[in-house]
Design a protein around this motif. Structure first.
Motif, PDB file in Angstrom:
ATOM      1  N   ALA A 357       0.828  -1.209   0.000  1.00 47.18           N
ATOM      2  CA  ALA A 357       0.000   0.000   0.000  1.00 47.18           C
ATOM      3  C   ALA A 357       0.862   1.258   0.000  1.00 47.18           C
ATOM      4  N   LEU A 358       1.946   1.247   0.755  1.00 48.45           N
ATOM      5  CA  LEU A 358       2.829   2.404   0.791  1.00 48.45           C
ATOM      6  C   LEU A 358       3.458   2.649  -0.580  1.00 48.45           C
ATOM      7  N   GLY A 359       3.858   1.589  -1.270  1.00 46.61           N
ATOM      8  CA  GLY A 359       4.414   1.734  -2.603  1.00 46.61           C
ATOM      9  C   GLY A 359       3.423   2.336  -3.582  1.00 46.61           C
ATOM     10  N   GLU A 360       2.139   1.900  -3.486  1.00 45.84           N
ATOM     11  CA  GLU A 360       1.130   2.451  -4.370  1.00 45.84           C
ATOM     12  C   GLU A 360       0.892   3.930  -4.085  1.00 45.84           C
ATOM     13  N   VAL A 361       0.865   4.304  -2.807  1.00 42.93           N
ATOM     14  CA  VAL A 361       0.665   5.718  -2.459  1.00 42.93           C
ATOM     15  C   VAL A 361       1.818   6.572  -2.980  1.00 42.93           C
ATOM     16  N   LEU A 362       3.048   6.082  -2.817  1.00 44.35           N
ATOM     17  CA  LEU A 362       4.199   6.841  -3.309  1.00 44.35           C
ATOM     18  C   LEU A 362       4.175   6.989  -4.831  1.00 44.35           C
ATOM     19  N   ARG A 363       3.718   5.961  -5.537  1.00 43.43           N
ATOM     20  CA  ARG A 363       3.655   6.060  -6.990  1.00 43.43           C
ATOM     21  C   ARG A 363       2.607   7.075  -7.431  1.00 43.43           C
ATOM     22  N   LEU A 364       1.482   7.128  -6.703  1.00 46.45           N
ATOM     23  CA  LEU A 364       0.473   8.128  -7.026  1.00 46.45           C
ATOM     24  C   LEU A 364       0.960   9.530  -6.711  1.00 46.45           C
ATOM     25  N   ALA A 365       1.720   9.668  -5.627  1.00 46.48           N
ATOM     26  CA  ALA A 365       2.183  10.997  -5.222  1.00 46.48           C
ATOM     27  C   ALA A 365       3.320  11.496  -6.093  1.00 46.48           C
ATOM     28  N   ILE A 366       4.239  10.615  -6.476  1.00 48.91           N
ATOM     29  CA  ILE A 366       5.423  11.026  -7.231  1.00 48.91           C
ATOM     30  C   ILE A 366       5.159  11.026  -8.728  1.00 48.91           C
ATOM     31  N   GLY A 367       4.404  10.048  -9.198  1.00 51.54           N
ATOM     32  CA  GLY A 367       4.159   9.955 -10.623  1.00 51.54           C
ATOM     33  C   GLY A 367       5.211   9.115 -11.320  1.00 51.54           C
ATOM     34  N   PRO A 368       5.139   9.029 -12.644  1.00 50.86           N
ATOM     35  CA  PRO A 368       6.105   8.211 -13.403  1.00 50.86           C
ATOM     36  C   PRO A 368       7.525   8.757 -13.268  1.00 50.86           C
ATOM     37  N   VAL A 369       8.483   7.835 -13.129  1.00 47.73           N
ATOM     38  CA  VAL A 369       9.899   8.192 -13.050  1.00 47.73           C
ATOM     39  C   VAL A 369      10.682   7.233 -13.928  1.00 47.73           C
ATOM     40  N   ASN A 370      11.906   7.605 -14.263  1.00 45.32           N
ATOM     41  CA  ASN A 370      12.780   6.726 -15.040  1.00 45.32           C
ATOM     42  C   ASN A 370      13.129   5.477 -14.238  1.00 45.32           C
ATOM     43  N   THR A 371      13.386   4.396 -14.943  1.00 40.48           N
ATOM     44  CA  THR A 371      13.695   3.127 -14.276  1.00 40.48           C
ATOM     45  C   THR A 371      14.947   3.244 -13.410  1.00 40.48           C
ATOM     46  N   ASP A 372      15.977   3.914 -13.926  1.00 44.37           N
ATOM     47  CA  ASP A 372      17.211   4.060 -13.147  1.00 44.37           C
ATOM     48  C   ASP A 372      16.961   4.846 -11.862  1.00 44.37           C
ATOM     49  N   TRP A 374      14.099   4.991 -10.233  1.00 42.69           N
ATOM     50  CA  TRP A 374      13.328   4.134  -9.324  1.00 42.69           C
ATOM     51  C   TRP A 374      14.225   3.085  -8.664  1.00 42.69           C
ATOM     52  N   LEU A 375      15.153   2.509  -9.427  1.00 41.99           N
ATOM     53  CA  LEU A 375      16.059   1.519  -8.858  1.00 41.99           C
ATOM     54  C   LEU A 375      16.935   2.117  -7.759  1.00 41.99           C
ATOM     55  N   ALA A 376      17.250   3.398  -7.873  1.00 43.61           N
ATOM     56  CA  ALA A 376      18.072   4.046  -6.855  1.00 43.61           C
ATOM     57  C   ALA A 376      17.316   4.217  -5.550  1.00 43.61           C
ATOM     58  N   PHE A 377      16.002   4.450  -5.637  1.00 48.71           N
ATOM     59  CA  PHE A 377      15.216   4.716  -4.429  1.00 48.71           C
ATOM     60  C   PHE A 377      14.384   3.508  -3.977  1.00 48.71           C
ATOM     61  N   ALA A 378      14.362   2.437  -4.767  1.00 52.48           N
ATOM     62  CA  ALA A 378      13.569   1.254  -4.406  1.00 52.48           C
ATOM     63  C   ALA A 378      13.985   0.643  -3.069  1.00 52.48           C
ATOM     64  N   PRO A 379      15.291   0.520  -2.774  1.00 55.29           N
ATOM     65  CA  PRO A 379      15.653  -0.040  -1.456  1.00 55.29           C
ATOM     66  C   PRO A 379      15.147   0.810  -0.290  1.00 55.29           C
ATOM     67  N   MET A 380      15.158   2.133  -0.444  1.00 59.85           N
ATOM     68  CA  MET A 380      14.644   2.993   0.629  1.00 59.85           C
ATOM     69  C   MET A 380      13.142   2.825   0.792  1.00 59.85           C
ATOM     70  N   GLU A 381      12.442   2.696  -0.335  1.00 58.08           N
ATOM     71  CA  GLU A 381      10.998   2.482  -0.273  1.00 58.08           C
ATOM     72  C   GLU A 381      10.668   1.168   0.426  1.00 58.08           C
ATOM     73  N   ALA A 382      11.399   0.101   0.075  1.00 53.29           N
ATOM     74  CA  ALA A 382      11.164  -1.200   0.704  1.00 53.29           C
ATOM     75  C   ALA A 382      11.477  -1.156   2.194  1.00 53.29           C
ATOM     76  N   ALA A 383      12.578  -0.487   2.569  1.00 51.46           N
ATOM     77  CA  ALA A 383      12.941  -0.397   3.985  1.00 51.46           C
ATOM     78  C   ALA A 383      11.902   0.400   4.771  1.00 51.46           C
ATOM     79  N   LEU A 384      11.382   1.476   4.168  1.00 53.11           N
ATOM     80  CA  LEU A 384      10.363   2.271   4.856  1.00 53.11           C
ATOM     81  C   LEU A 384       9.093   1.465   5.095  1.00 53.11           C
ATOM     82  N   GLY A 385       8.652   0.742   4.063  1.00 50.18           N
ATOM     83  CA  GLY A 385       7.456  -0.087   4.233  1.00 50.18           C
ATOM     84  C   GLY A 385       7.648  -1.171   5.269  1.00 50.18           C
ATOM     85  N   LEU A 386       8.826  -1.788   5.282  1.00 58.65           N
ATOM     86  CA  LEU A 386       9.097  -2.839   6.255  1.00 58.65           C
ATOM     87  C   LEU A 386       9.176  -2.273   7.669  1.00 58.65           C
TER      88      LEU A 386
END
Length: 448
Positions: A357-372, A374-386
């Motif tokens: 749910a947190l990932g979906e909210v962040l995607r709605l708030a931030i909008g589309p981003v480049n894959t590179d 997203w890969l840079a911030f994906a570990p922080m997103e996963a750690a925050l949700g956990l």
């Protein structure tokens, strides 16, 4: 306490969880972040050490799950003073450890915490993430070795410490004996640090078994999918769906939902019950029942030499005692009733889905981003949700375990207290009679 009253207590338990969250949210967040930092640091160190000693790297790799577990234990311990039943239990004296001959502590039943926790860790997919990260980084490092004379030798299996089942079974047997020996040594030396060394031994062998179980599970699914019988069933199902015409979509949707429900049994049932077992052991391990009375000696066992019999009996008693808190936690949940457990499972299911749910909210708030990016911030997103999952899970777990401990702490009448049975015959009151010295004395009735 009847089942109806226990069901009525559920809203109060949820309110208590909200109060715990409101009081401890700040230290909970700090503890959760420290635990996740320990997990990531252990993975990095394990990769670096694997180039020199694969066995030591595996020992360090087992610290990664401990970052998650120790954070949850610390959060639960932080709430003890706010939980009336847990606070009352903390004043009780625990049973005596069979091997160490001292009061049993949580570290003595570490395996009772590790087994349900590893079930959660595997279901979350975190163990597989740890193994993938360690394997990929260590293998990449091994592949990129450089030598001036061109004599580089690659040893992937040795560096990654890939063991067969026979080796894992031997590790378990050696770990049991070593744990028992450490307990006996602590009994002689009174050196408490040996108990923590024994707990690390249990962490190592249980993590090795968990890795093998996870690999076996994935291999079993792949094996079943590759069987001819499975392919025939799939082909027959596709043929039937094609012939249904307009009814194909409802039938296919219902079938997909059913198989999805079966596949989600981990998240719906196993994970909540495993978390409750972890909490029951951490906060209620003092409720472990006393050891069973000694049985009559078995004539067959009497033929075994006495030293071997004493060592084997002590080892079996030691292993059984390490698991006592685990079985006691399961009994506690079984006594709670079906409806409360279903309610807690639903609440934990919502907590488990927070990272998604947190990932979906962040995607709605931030909008589309480049894959590179997203890969840079994906570990922080996963750690925050956990981290949010850990904070909410610890609050709910503390309140639920305090409620589960209630019936176990109900006061029971002492043997010397008068009975409430109305059919009991009244006893004759003692009468005062003069003694030979002229002072009044007590005359006990003959019926007494």
């Amino acid at each position: 306490m009847n089942d109806t009253m226990r069901v009525r207590d559920i809203p109060a338990v949820l309110i208590a969880a909200a109060r715990i969250l409101g009081r401890f949210w700040a230290p909970f967040i700090v503890i959760a972040c420290l635990g996740l930092a320990l997990r990531s640091g252990a993975l990095w160190v394990a990769v670096e050490v694997s180039d020199h000693n694969a066995f030591v790297a595996q020992l360090i790799l087992t610290i990664a799950p401990l970052g998650f577990l120790l954070a949850m234990i610390a959060m639960l311990y932080l709430t003890r003073a706010s939980l009336p039943n847990v606070a009352a239990l903390s004043h009780r004296k625990a049973r005596q450890a069979t091997t160490e001959k001292r009061e049993m502590r949580l570290v003595d039943v570490a395996v009772s915490v590790l087994v349900p926790f590893l079930a959660v860790y595997v279901s979350y997919g975190l163990l597989q993430q740890d193994l993938y990260r360690f394997t990929n980084e260590a293998a990449f490092d091994e592949f990129n070795q450089f030598s001036l004379d061109g004599s580089t030798e690659y040893d992937y299996a040795g560096r990654l410490a890939i063991y067969d089942w026979q080796v894992v079974v031997a590790i378990v047997a050696i770990a049991w004996v070593l744990r028992f020996a450490l307990g006996r040594l602590e009994r002689v030396t009174q050196f408490l640090a040996l108990a923590f060394v024994g707990a690390l031994v249990e962490v190592y062998y249980t993590s090795q078994v968990a890795q093998k179980v996870s690999d076996l599970r994935a291999a079993s699914i792949e094996w079943v999918q590759q069987r001819q019988a499975s392919q025939v069933v799939v082909e027959q199902y596709d043929r039937v769906v094609d012939e249904l015409g307009p009814l194909a979509n409802p039938v296919d949707s219902a079938t997909g939902w059913l198989f999805g429900l079966i596949g989600a049994v981990d998240a719906v049932v196993i994970v909540p019950l495993a978390w409750l077992t972890v909490g029951a052991v951490v906060l209620g391990h003092r409720l472990s029942p006393p050891p069973k009375p000694t049985r009559e000696p078995n004539p067959t066992l009497q033929k075994i030499p006495a030293p071997v019999r004493r060592f084997g009996g002590g080892l079996v008693a030691d292993v059984r005692e390490r698991w006592s808190a685990f079985w006691n936690g399961l009994r506690m949940m079984a006594a709670a009733g079906l409806m409360p457990m279903l309610t807690f499972c639903l609440a934990f299911l919502l907590v488990i889905r927070i990272p998604w749910a947190l990932g979906e909210v962040l995607r709605l708030a931030i909008g589309p981003v480049n894959t590179d990016t997203w890969l840079a911030f994906a570990p922080m997103e996963a750690a925050l949700g956990l981290a949010v999952t850990m904070v909410l899970g610890a609050s709910l777990l503390a309140a639920a375990i305090d409620w589960l401990l209630g019936p176990s702490l109900d006061p029971t009448p002492e043997p010397d207290e008068p009975s409430d049975d109305s059919t009991a015959e009244p006893t004759e009151a003692p009468t005062a009679e003069p003694t030979a010295s002229g002072e009044p004395g007590i005359s006990v009735p003959a019926s007494a």
